[in-house]
Design an enzyme around this catalytic site. Structure first.
Site, PDB file in Angstrom:
ATOM      1  N   CYS A 333       0.871  -1.184   0.000  1.00 38.43           N
ATOM      2  CA  CYS A 333       0.000   0.000   0.000  1.00 38.43           C
ATOM      3  C   CYS A 333       0.902   1.228   0.000  1.00 38.43           C
ATOM      4  CB  CYS A 333      -0.950  -0.021   1.195  1.00 38.43           C
ATOM      5  SG  CYS A 333      -0.121  -0.198   2.795  1.00 38.43           S
ATOM      6  N   GLY A 334       0.594   2.224   0.820  1.00 34.19           N
ATOM      7  CA  GLY A 334       1.431   3.412   0.894  1.00 34.19           C
ATOM      8  C   GLY A 334       2.595   3.253   1.848  1.00 34.19           C
TER       9      GLY A 334
END
Length: 379
Positions: A333-334
């Protein structure tokens, strides 16, 4: 220093119980003052706002709802427990409840202040940024085994304990802490389905402020980890870890998988961030995605009440992106937070061995020699 900081913030308010009959407003401070226990805290005078959600049946987690229901009856094959189950088991001596709220940098919400305003009775505060690797500039990276053990020991968590983690959004950062405990060999951990919003909407009590004991434990956890990274001795360390390397991936592993794909790579970020049409919330981070990855935004794991979907609905979400449950899967993800929500969804489907790329997009995109893909690059 941390203890003094907590005293200034938390002890200024009296410890009290907020009953469901009182007004409840969502805390949303004008400025985000801190994501760390070591930052200066302002006042937390804003209250919470209640929302109206229908109660979710306990059948969704495979356990019954009745007072005194033993924690031993909860299966680790399920990643969540319901608010009804937690309420019935709230006073179990071997149950630890953790408020692991954490928010994106652009949300301007302070989880420590929100914990002061309202938290589930008996909950301790688990600082995602504080219980992390202190030798990297990347946010909340996984700490060493010794550091995690020291932090958990300072919080008073034992290996015999069942751990229930929640956050202030529903299911968000709590998923990361669920994954962290599993990485270090503690299987008796669950996320509270729907989190604090669901708890409050169900009419259950919350506490305002925090006890002196909770303050000292949260402060001690961060201080213990800092000492570990400074090479100092920390005692006693009572929480024992057993590292599970198959649940966490490094940058090199992702690079190798990109060149010779053996794992299906799923990305939990929004489609706009994945496509590179929306900027990253952190400055200086390139937009786009890792070549070969597929986008499954983490909200697709939830129903309209922000609780985890039933297994059959979750499978549809993965089928839509041609993700096979018969092949290995890894998630990113981030910064390694919402990827854990995808891992929770897959865990409910019986796939309990999904690794998380810890550095995720923030690490990958800051390496100028690594390739990225975006809508523009593919057009």
């Amino acid at each position: 220093m941390a203890s003094t900081l907590f005293s200034r913030t938390f002890l200024a308010a009296s410890h009290r119980l907020i009953t469901p009959s009182l007004p409840q407003k969502i805390f949303n401070p004008a400025t985000f003052l801190s994501r760390s226990l070591h930052s200066q805290l302002g006042s937390a005078s804003t209250a919470y706002k209640s929302t109206t959600w229908a109660r979710r049946a306990m059948a969704s987690t495979g356990v019954e709802t009745k007072a005194g229901y033993s924690t031993s009856s909860v299966s680790t094959s399920e990643p969540v427990v319901s608010v009804d189950w937690l309420h019935a088991n709230l006073r179990e001596p071997d149950l630890k409840i953790l408020d692991a709220s954490w928010y994106m940098p652009d949300e301007q919400r302070n989880p420590i202040q929100e914990y002061q305003v309202a938290h589930i009775p008996r909950a301790l505060f688990f600082d995602l940024d504080g219980i992390s690797d202190r030798k990297t500039s990347l946010p909340h990276m996984l700490p060493t085994e010794e550091a995690f053990a020291a932090g958990c020991s300072a919080l008073g968590i034992d290996n015999k304990d069942e751990v229930v983690v929640y956050d202030g959004k529903g299911i968000f950062s709590a998923a990361r802490v669920w994954w962290m405990f599993r990485v270090f060999g503690h299987e008796k951990v669950w996320v509270l389905d729907g989190g604090l919003p669901r708890w409050r909407a169900s009419g259950y009590d919350v506490e305002s402020s925090a006890s002196g004991d909770a303050i000292l434990k949260a402060s001690a956890a961060s201080e213990a980890i800092e000492k570990i990274y400074q090479g100092q001795t920390v005692s006693p360390i009572t929480f024992q870890t057993k590292f599970q390397p198959h649940l966490v991936w490094t940058l090199d592993q992702v690079k190798n998988n990109m060149e010779d794909p053996t794992y299906q790579h799923i990305d939990a970020r929004s489609k706009a961030r994945f496509d590179g049409t929306a900027p990253e919330p952190r400055k200086g981070i390139r937009s786009g995605h890792i070549p070969g990855s597929k986008c499954i935004p983490f909200p697709q794991m939830f129903d309209s009440c922000n609780t985890l979907l039933p297994a059959e609905e979750l499978k549809k979400r993965f089928d839509q992106e041609d993700i096979s449950l018969d092949k290995p899967i890894m998630a990113s993800c981030g910064t390694g937070v919402t990827a854990c929500i995808l891992a929770m969804g897959l865990h409910r489907l019986g796939k309990t061995d999904v690794p998380i790329y810890d550095g995720s997009w923030t690490e990958w995109a800051t390496q100028p020699d690594l390739p990225i893909e975006s809508v523009e690059s593919s057009s």
